[in-house]
Design a protein around this motif. Structure first.
Motif, PDB file in Angstrom:
ATOM      1  N   ALA A  55     -30.487 -14.491 -29.283  1.00 16.58           N
ATOM      2  CA  ALA A  55     -29.414 -13.532 -29.580  1.00 16.58           C
ATOM      3  C   ALA A  55     -28.079 -14.254 -29.812  1.00 16.58           C
ATOM      4  O   ALA A  55     -27.068 -13.603 -30.043  1.00 16.58           O
ATOM      5  N   GLU A  56     -28.101 -15.584 -29.749  1.00 18.16           N
ATOM      6  CA  GLU A  56     -26.932 -16.444 -29.959  1.00 18.16           C
ATOM      7  C   GLU A  56     -25.816 -16.186 -28.955  1.00 18.16           C
ATOM      8  O   GLU A  56     -24.631 -16.350 -29.257  1.00 18.16           O
ATOM      9  N   ILE A  57     -26.191 -15.800 -27.740  1.00 22.06           N
ATOM     10  CA  ILE A  57     -25.226 -15.650 -26.654  1.00 22.06           C
ATOM     11  C   ILE A  57     -25.066 -16.992 -25.944  1.00 22.06           C
ATOM     12  O   ILE A  57     -23.975 -17.375 -25.562  1.00 22.06           O
ATOM     13  N   ILE A  58     -26.163 -17.709 -25.809  1.00 19.36           N
ATOM     14  CA  ILE A  58     -26.155 -19.072 -25.270  1.00 19.36           C
ATOM     15  C   ILE A  58     -26.349 -20.021 -26.445  1.00 19.36           C
ATOM     16  O   ILE A  58     -27.195 -19.789 -27.305  1.00 19.36           O
ATOM     17  N   THR A  59     -25.551 -21.093 -26.481  1.00 15.51           N
ATOM     18  CA  THR A  59     -25.651 -22.090 -27.533  1.00 15.51           C
ATOM     19  C   THR A  59     -26.562 -23.218 -27.074  1.00 15.51           C
ATOM     20  O   THR A  59     -26.366 -23.770 -25.998  1.00 15.51           O
ATOM     21  N   GLU A  60     -27.534 -23.538 -27.914  1.00 11.16           N
ATOM     22  CA  GLU A  60     -28.496 -24.590 -27.589  1.00 11.16           C
ATOM     23  C   GLU A  60     -28.319 -25.744 -28.580  1.00 11.16           C
ATOM     24  O   GLU A  60     -28.120 -25.536 -29.768  1.00 11.16           O
ATOM     25  N   LEU A  82     -21.525 -20.917 -24.236  1.00 15.04           N
ATOM     26  CA  LEU A  82     -21.687 -19.474 -24.380  1.00 15.04           C
ATOM     27  C   LEU A  82     -20.898 -18.996 -25.578  1.00 15.04           C
ATOM     28  O   LEU A  82     -19.880 -19.577 -25.951  1.00 15.04           O
ATOM     29  N   LYS A  83     -21.375 -17.931 -26.172  1.00 14.47           N
ATOM     30  CA  LYS A  83     -20.662 -17.279 -27.271  1.00 14.47           C
ATOM     31  C   LYS A  83     -19.284 -16.852 -26.773  1.00 14.47           C
ATOM     32  O   LYS A  83     -19.118 -16.479 -25.616  1.00 14.47           O
ATOM     33  N   GLU A  84     -18.297 -16.903 -27.658  1.00 16.78           N
ATOM     34  CA  GLU A  84     -16.969 -16.443 -27.289  1.00 16.78           C
ATOM     35  C   GLU A  84     -17.060 -14.987 -26.841  1.00 16.78           C
ATOM     36  O   GLU A  84     -17.755 -14.182 -27.459  1.00 16.78           O
ATOM     37  N   ASN A  85     -16.412 -14.652 -25.765  1.00 16.08           N
ATOM     38  CA  ASN A  85     -16.453 -13.307 -25.171  1.00 16.08           C
ATOM     39  C   ASN A  85     -17.873 -12.901 -24.786  1.00 16.08           C
ATOM     40  O   ASN A  85     -18.253 -11.735 -24.910  1.00 16.08           O
ATOM     41  N   ALA A  86     -18.645 -13.852 -24.306  1.00 18.74           N
ATOM     42  CA  ALA A  86     -20.049 -13.605 -23.969  1.00 18.74           C
ATOM     43  C   ALA A  86     -20.212 -12.483 -22.948  1.00 18.74           C
ATOM     44  O   ALA A  86     -21.098 -11.641 -23.091  1.00 18.74           O
ATOM     45  N   LEU A  87     -19.366 -12.447 -21.929  1.00 15.36           N
ATOM     46  CA  LEU A  87     -19.515 -11.411 -20.901  1.00 15.36           C
ATOM     47  C   LEU A  87     -19.300 -10.021 -21.472  1.00 15.36           C
ATOM     48  O   LEU A  87     -20.023  -9.089 -21.136  1.00 15.36           O
ATOM     49  N   ASN A  88     -18.323  -9.869 -22.345  1.00 18.04           N
ATOM     50  CA  ASN A  88     -18.095  -8.565 -22.980  1.00 18.04           C
ATOM     51  C   ASN A  88     -19.272  -8.185 -23.866  1.00 18.04           C
ATOM     52  O   ASN A  88     -19.713  -7.041 -23.882  1.00 18.04           O
ATOM     53  N   PHE A  89     -19.789  -9.169 -24.611  1.00 11.67           N
ATOM     54  CA  PHE A  89     -20.903  -8.922 -25.505  1.00 11.67           C
ATOM     55  C   PHE A  89     -22.163  -8.551 -24.721  1.00 11.67           C
ATOM     56  O   PHE A  89     -22.858  -7.596 -25.052  1.00 11.67           O
ATOM     57  N   SER A  91     -22.421  -7.209 -21.809  1.00  6.95           N
ATOM     58  CA  SER A  91     -22.331  -5.904 -21.143  1.00  6.95           C
ATOM     59  C   SER A  91     -22.729  -4.758 -22.071  1.00  6.95           C
ATOM     60  O   SER A  91     -23.072  -3.673 -21.602  1.00  6.95           O
ATOM     61  N   THR A  92     -22.711  -4.977 -23.380  1.00  8.63           N
ATOM     62  CA  THR A  92     -23.075  -3.928 -24.326  1.00  8.63           C
ATOM     63  C   THR A  92     -24.539  -3.983 -24.763  1.00  8.63           C
ATOM     64  O   THR A  92     -25.000  -3.109 -25.488  1.00  8.63           O
ATOM     65  N   LEU A  93     -25.265  -5.011 -24.336  1.00 10.04           N
ATOM     66  CA  LEU A  93     -26.658  -5.167 -24.761  1.00 10.04           C
ATOM     67  C   LEU A  93     -27.583  -4.178 -24.081  1.00 10.04           C
ATOM     68  O   LEU A  93     -27.326  -3.727 -22.962  1.00 10.04           O
ATOM     69  N   GLU A  94     -28.651  -3.886 -24.731  1.00 14.50           N
ATOM     70  CA  GLU A  94     -29.728  -3.100 -24.132  1.00 14.50           C
ATOM     71  C   GLU A  94     -30.656  -4.112 -23.451  1.00 14.50           C
ATOM     72  O   GLU A  94     -31.462  -4.762 -24.098  1.00 14.50           O
ATOM     73  N   TRP A  95     -30.507  -4.285 -22.144  1.00 20.73           N
ATOM     74  CA  TRP A  95     -31.218  -5.337 -21.417  1.00 20.73           C
ATOM     75  C   TRP A  95     -32.724  -5.185 -21.475  1.00 20.73           C
ATOM     76  O   TRP A  95     -33.451  -6.160 -21.378  1.00 20.73           O
TER      77      TRP A  95
END
Length: 108
Positions: A55-60, A82-89, A91-95
């Motif tokens: 999901a490109e939230i973590i950079t590998e 981590l993606k910029e503003n990862a925590l905000n992003f 929080s909106t995901l469907e886990w």
């Protein structure tokens, strides 16, 4: 800081295995948080990390090398950010889309 996928899972799971002990993972803030908040298996944790990478939230960072002598490819990967503003992003995901229930655990 570079981190290996398995190290992150070991830290989250509160592992007391050889890898966790040799790297002193228990000294990291958040060590063993899964044992306090949820009960998941290591394979589920690794699956979630992989899902966050996809999901490109973590950079590998992946390093691929070719050995002429062995005529083979080898690779190593590290989680580097981590993606910029990862925590905000996040929080909106469907886990439910990023996680799965291990076959070892019964679904009720």
């Amino acid at each position: 800081m570079l981190a290996m996928r398995d190290d992150i899972a070991d830290c989250f799971m509160g592992s007391k295995g050889k890898n966790a002990v040799s790297k002193d993972l228990s000294s990291i803030e958040g060590y063993g948080v899964s044992s306090e908040s949820c009960s998941i298996f290591n394979e589920d944790c690794l699956y979630l990390i992989d899902s966050l990478i996809l999901a490109e939230i973590i950079t590998e960072e992946v390093d691929i090398k070719y050995s002429k002598e062995a005529k083979s490819l080898s690779y190593s990967s590290s989680l580097v950010g981590l993606k910029e503003n990862a925590l905000n992003f996040v929080s909106t995901l469907e886990w439910k889309l990023l996680t799965r229930v291990s076959k070892k655990r019964k679904v009720t």
